[in-house]
Design an enzyme around this catalytic site. Structure first.
Site, mmCIF file in Angstrom:
data_model
loop_
_atom_site.group_PDB
_atom_site.id
_atom_site.type_symbol
_atom_site.label_atom_id
_atom_site.label_comp_id
_atom_site.label_asym_id
_atom_site.label_seq_id
_atom_site.Cartn_x
_atom_site.Cartn_y
_atom_site.Cartn_z
ATOM 1 N N CYS A 1 0.835 -1.203 0.000
ATOM 2 C CA CYS A 1 0.000 0.000 0.000
ATOM 3 C C CYS A 1 0.874 1.258 0.000
ATOM 4 O O CYS A 1 1.848 1.338 0.743
ATOM 5 C CB CYS A 1 -0.908 -0.015 1.225
ATOM 6 N N CYS B 1 0.401 4.933 6.950
ATOM 7 C CA CYS B 1 -0.216 4.731 8.272
ATOM 8 C C CYS B 1 0.793 4.020 9.195
ATOM 9 O O CYS B 1 1.200 2.885 8.923
ATOM 10 C CB CYS B 1 -1.494 3.909 8.136
ATOM 11 N N CYS C 1 0.546 0.313 10.320
ATOM 12 C CA CYS C 1 0.068 -0.722 9.391
ATOM 13 C C CYS C 1 1.160 -1.585 8.769
ATOM 14 O O CYS C 1 2.072 -1.079 8.108
ATOM 15 C CB CYS C 1 -0.764 -0.081 8.283
ATOM 16 N N CYS D 1 -16.350 -9.560 5.863
ATOM 17 C CA CYS D 1 -15.703 -8.262 5.623
ATOM 18 C C CYS D 1 -14.460 -8.466 4.766
ATOM 19 O O CYS D 1 -13.585 -9.254 5.126
ATOM 20 C CB CYS D 1 -15.266 -7.624 6.937
ATOM 21 N N CYS E 1 -19.409 -6.489 3.923
ATOM 22 C CA CYS E 1 -18.700 -5.272 4.330
ATOM 23 C C CYS E 1 -17.405 -5.240 3.536
ATOM 24 O O CYS E 1 -16.790 -6.287 3.323
ATOM 25 C CB CYS E 1 -18.384 -5.333 5.827
ATOM 26 N N CYS F 1 -19.308 1.636 9.022
ATOM 27 C CA CYS F 1 -18.514 0.999 10.071
ATOM 28 C C CYS F 1 -17.298 1.896 10.265
ATOM 29 O O CYS F 1 -16.476 2.022 9.353
ATOM 30 C CB CYS F 1 -18.103 -0.406 9.625
ATOM 31 N N ARG G 1 -17.445 -2.877 18.272
ATOM 32 C CA ARG G 1 -16.684 -4.102 17.990
ATOM 33 C C ARG G 1 -15.361 -4.122 18.738
ATOM 34 O O ARG G 1 -14.544 -3.199 18.596
ATOM 35 C CB ARG G 1 -16.422 -4.255 16.487
HETATM 36 N N1 SAM Z 1 -6.583 0.393 3.198
HETATM 37 C C1 SAM Z 1 -7.865 0.632 3.711
HETATM 38 C C2 SAM Z 1 -7.897 1.777 4.686
HETATM 39 O O1 SAM Z 1 -6.902 2.081 5.311
HETATM 40 O O2 SAM Z 1 -8.972 2.372 4.851
HETATM 41 C C3 SAM Z 1 -8.520 -0.568 4.330
HETATM 42 C C4 SAM Z 1 -7.730 -1.526 5.194
HETATM 43 S S1 SAM Z 1 -7.025 -0.883 6.705
HETATM 44 C C5 SAM Z 1 -5.931 -2.196 7.149
HETATM 45 C C6 SAM Z 1 -8.363 -0.925 7.864
HETATM 46 C C7 SAM Z 1 -8.108 -0.497 9.283
HETATM 47 O O3 SAM Z 1 -7.387 -1.492 9.991
HETATM 48 C C8 SAM Z 1 -7.295 0.759 9.521
HETATM 49 O O4 SAM Z 1 -8.023 1.924 9.360
HETATM 50 C C9 SAM Z 1 -6.877 0.582 10.975
HETATM 51 O O5 SAM Z 1 -7.830 1.204 11.826
HETATM 52 C C10 SAM Z 1 -6.881 -0.930 11.179
HETATM 53 N N2 SAM Z 1 -5.506 -1.435 11.426
HETATM 54 C C11 SAM Z 1 -4.528 -1.589 10.518
HETATM 55 N N3 SAM Z 1 -3.397 -2.042 11.092
HETATM 56 C C12 SAM Z 1 -3.671 -2.170 12.413
HETATM 57 C C13 SAM Z 1 -2.887 -2.593 13.538
HETATM 58 N N4 SAM Z 1 -1.601 -2.927 13.411
HETATM 59 N N5 SAM Z 1 -3.485 -2.613 14.740
HETATM 60 C C14 SAM Z 1 -4.779 -2.260 14.878
HETATM 61 N N6 SAM Z 1 -5.558 -1.855 13.857
HETATM 62 C C15 SAM Z 1 -5.018 -1.799 12.632
HETATM 63 FE FE1 SF4 Z 2 -2.767 1.204 3.412
HETATM 64 FE FE2 SF4 Z 2 -2.654 0.067 5.792
HETATM 65 FE FE3 SF4 Z 2 -3.085 2.670 5.622
HETATM 66 FE FE4 SF4 Z 2 -5.019 0.938 4.812
HETATM 67 S S1 SF4 Z 2 -4.235 1.209 6.881
HETATM 68 S S2 SF4 Z 2 -4.306 2.792 3.740
HETATM 69 S S3 SF4 Z 2 -3.719 -0.717 4.025
HETATM 70 S S4 SF4 Z 2 -1.205 1.606 4.967
#
Ligand code: SAM
Ligand code: SF4
Ligand code: DTB
Length: 331
Positions: A70, A74, A77, A114, A145, A205, A277
């Site tokens: 990606c 973030c 992530c 989901c 979802c 959500c 959740r």
């Molecule tokens: N890429 C899309 C986005 O960011 O909207 C969808 C997938 S993203 C992985 C969905 C959510 O997963 C993120 O907004 C975050 O809140 C949660 N998430 C991701 N990594 C995480 C982690 N290491 N611990 C807890 N929540 C996490």
């Molecule tokens: Fe990409 Fe992870 Fe951020 Fe979703 S949460 S936009 S998968 S870096």
């Protein structure tokens, strides 16, 4: 039954059980967070019982349909291409493989399926394929979802026509702390996507992550922002940060577990009709901690051994926990 009211001081901020408000101030949410723990849990349980059977838990299963690579940054992530986390980038799964996973999830007892994609935003060509997945999953009798990143208004409408029930898009944290966690898209971008999803008639959500080094004020700000949306999200995932080696948040200080429970309780009280959740982070939680979260008003979990890329409790551990607590899956 006598219900305690604002008059005798048990319910802070003028909150009566049963009232759904969209004008939560930060001071009112802060007053919840600072209640003595027994008073906070009592209030959360009273609100929970006014709208839900507290013995029912909604069960969703997650599948990563497009993993890794990606472009976003973030900081939590494991799927960001900017961090070396050992997650290898894969292409969007094919429709048949997704439907096979959905059938297995249904057989294991999930009600909602989901699908998550590690995208900043979907390309229109990819969205066509995701729409085919949504149609197929719905035909199996599951709620659908997806979480695909930012959407345009037209893309949200396209997902609605495919029959999508829920779109997951998290605010993640308070507006003030957000810039410490993500620089490649703004808080307003997220609010815009949420408005397009809501306007398209898709259930929302939306929640966030706790344990990223944010302050108590940030947790308060996140709940106040969610509870001030024009319509509360139907689902509010509260994730405990899963620390993944290679991400900037690996090694972030560990949060007092009671502050996580307080966040769950505040979400329950401020958004009484929403499913709250108990989302990421359960794998590392003791059963007692999860039980406290259910007592604080959590009434939904992800079920199955994997979240998107990190582990979740095995299904038999969850079945045993639910049996020991007398909890039932929500129909
Ligand atoms: N890429 C899309 C986005 O960011 O909207 C969808 C997938 S993203 C992985 C969905 C959510 O997963 C993120 O907004 C975050 O809140 C949660 N998430 C991701 N990594 C995480 C982690 N290491 N611990 C807890 N929540 C996490
Ligand atoms: Fe990409 Fe992870 Fe951020 Fe979703 S949460 S936009 S998968 S870096
Ligand atoms: C949400 O709030 N939590 C889920 C879901 N929405 C998509 C994702 C959690 C991901 C945890 C890290 C991982 O497994 O990659």
């Amino acid at each position: 039954m006598t219900i305690e009211t604002a008059e005798n001081g048990r319910f802070s901020g003028g909150m009566l059980p049963g009232a759904v408000r969209h004008d939560w101030t930060r001071a009112e949410v802060a007053a919840l967070f600072t209640l003595p723990f027994p008073d906070l849990l009592y209030q959360a349980q009273t609100v929970h019982r006014a709208f839900f059977d507290p013995c029912e838990v909604q069960v969703s299963t997650l599948l990563s349909i497009k993993t890794g690579g990606c472009p976003e940054d973030c900081a939590y992530c494991p799927q960001s291409a900017k961090y070396d986390t050992g997650v290898t980038a894969e292409k969007l799964m094919n429709v048949d493989a997704v439907l096979e996973a959905a059938r297995a999830a249904k057989a294991a007892g999930a009600r909602r399926f989901c699908m998550g994609a590690a995208w900043r935003e979907p390309k229109d060509r990819d969205l066509d394929k995701v729409c085919t997945m949504i149609e197929g999953v719905r035909a199996l009798g599951l709620e659908t979802c997806v979480t695909l990143g930012m959407l345009t208004r037209v893309q949200a409408q396209r997902l609605k026509r495919a029959g999508l029930d829920y779109y997951n898009h998290n605010l993640d944290t308070s507006p003030e702390f957000y810039g410490n966690i993500i620089t490649t898209r703004t808080y307003q971008d997220r609010l815009d996507t949420l408005a397009y999803v809501r306007d398209a008639g898709i259930h929302v959500c939306c929640g966030g992550i706790v344990g990223m080094g944010e302050s108590a004020e940030d947790r308060i700000g996140m709940i106040a922002t969610l509870a001030s949306l024009p319509v509360h999200p139907e689902s509010v995932p509260i994730n405990m940060l899963v620390q993944v080696a290679g991400t900037p948040l690996a090694g972030a200080g560990v949060l007092d577990p009671f502050d996580f429970v307080r966040t769950v309780a505040a979400a329950r009280i401020a958004m009484p009709r929403s499913l709250v959740r108990l989302s990421a982070g359960r794998e590392d939680m003791r059963d007692e901690m999860q039980a406290l979260c259910f007592l604080a008003g959590a009434n939904s979990i992800f079920y199955g051994p994997k979240l998107l890329t990190t582990p979740n409790p095995a299904a038999d551990r969850d079945r045993q926990l639910m049996d020991r607590l007398g909890l039932r899956p929500m129909e």
